[in-house]
Write an enzyme that holds these catalytic residues in place. Sequence first.
Site, mmCIF file in Angstrom:
data_model
loop_
_atom_site.group_PDB
_atom_site.id
_atom_site.type_symbol
_atom_site.label_atom_id
_atom_site.label_comp_id
_atom_site.label_asym_id
_atom_site.label_seq_id
_atom_site.Cartn_x
_atom_site.Cartn_y
_atom_site.Cartn_z
ATOM 1 N N GLU A 75 -14.891 85.874 19.483
ATOM 2 C CA GLU A 75 -16.510 85.239 18.835
ATOM 3 C C GLU A 75 -18.471 85.918 18.573
ATOM 4 O O GLU A 75 -18.410 85.887 17.816
ATOM 5 C CB GLU A 75 -16.214 83.852 18.847
ATOM 6 C CG GLU A 75 -17.038 82.675 18.316
ATOM 7 C CD GLU A 75 -18.413 82.917 18.838
ATOM 8 O OE1 GLU A 75 -19.371 81.736 17.790
ATOM 9 O OE2 GLU A 75 -19.180 83.168 19.733
ATOM 10 N N GLU A 76 -18.598 85.823 19.948
ATOM 11 C CA GLU A 76 -19.335 86.303 20.577
ATOM 12 C C GLU A 76 -20.296 87.111 19.532
ATOM 13 O O GLU A 76 -21.316 87.585 19.759
ATOM 14 C CB GLU A 76 -20.018 86.852 21.700
ATOM 15 C CG GLU A 76 -19.320 85.636 22.909
ATOM 16 C CD GLU A 76 -20.218 84.273 22.568
ATOM 17 O OE1 GLU A 76 -21.349 84.647 22.144
ATOM 18 O OE2 GLU A 76 -20.275 83.329 23.350
#
Length: 348
Positions: free
Chosen positions: A222-223
């Site tokens: 996600e990051e």
Amino acid sequence: MDKAHTLAFLCDSLRALAQTPSPTGMTHLAEALLMDKLRQLGFSPWQSHKGAVFCQLNQVREGAGILLSAHIDTLGLMVRAIKPNGRLRITQLGGYPLQYAEQENVTVFTHAGREIPGTLRMNQPAVHANKDLSTLERSDENMEVVLDMRTGSKAETEALGIRAGDFIALDPRFVQSGEGFIKSRHMDDKASAAVLLTLARAFSRAEAACERPVYVLFTNYEEVGHGAAAGHPAGIRDMIAVDMGVVGDDLQTDEFRVSICAKDSGGPYNRELTGALADAAARLDLVYAVDIYPYYGSDTSAALHAGCDYRHALIGPGVAASHGYERVHEDGLWNTLMLLRGYLAQPV
Ligand SMILES: [Zn+2]
């Protein structure tokens, strides 16, 4: 549902997740932890090729599926180069101001599996030797990792097995400080991952139910933007990203609330689904806030941009000091869990 026991499970899960290093790109330890915990609860989880963990929480086959995601990858560092003095030049994993990691203890994970401790600090960190210390920019040029090893040259550090591309985890400094507060790095988004694991436990004990197929997804990129882009089961209509609620500025979210995001950097969330979640929070008498997050993207963007035809929403516990030494409160975790459980229990 017994609140005290449920919260104890949630906080224990959160501690275990927070203390399992998982900088984005090196998440296999956290994946294994979740696979184990889900199996212990009696589920049959599976993983995508890139390591995301999926699990269906009920036996329902028909109806509009709902996917709940949280991400287990975190901010971190990577070895960019070994300097002539044996120290490490670093590159960042994920976006955060480097001063939020200054003087933090770190662990370098070598390719061969060795774990070597060190500290991220300024190149000249002694106040007595550096008159410009307070004004120097905190950058990857001015900062380095000093290993807790006897090395003074590139060759000596190489002999430890370290090379460019090795992952570096920041010490989470997990503290349960009383009065329900938890301080730690990586509450974004391990707090939500712990909430989803606790929701899974509730399903396994028949303390939660849903007439539609319910899946949880623990994403691991996600990051860096492509967490929930692939691998979804068929039949999903709705996706709720469970990710940190933003605390700050003119926002109403705080650590005690479940935050419902109406719009972030990717634009507005689905009006119907977001409205239904806000209505459910009000009906359940939860402490909640509906907010706009000015600088934020969630895993639903990855899914929608990959072509998924979903209604999307974003909720999560309020997380203070995000991407730094973060703080959450049991109340915010509980309100998030209760909103998910209550929304899922609604008749279709
Ligand atoms: Zn997040």
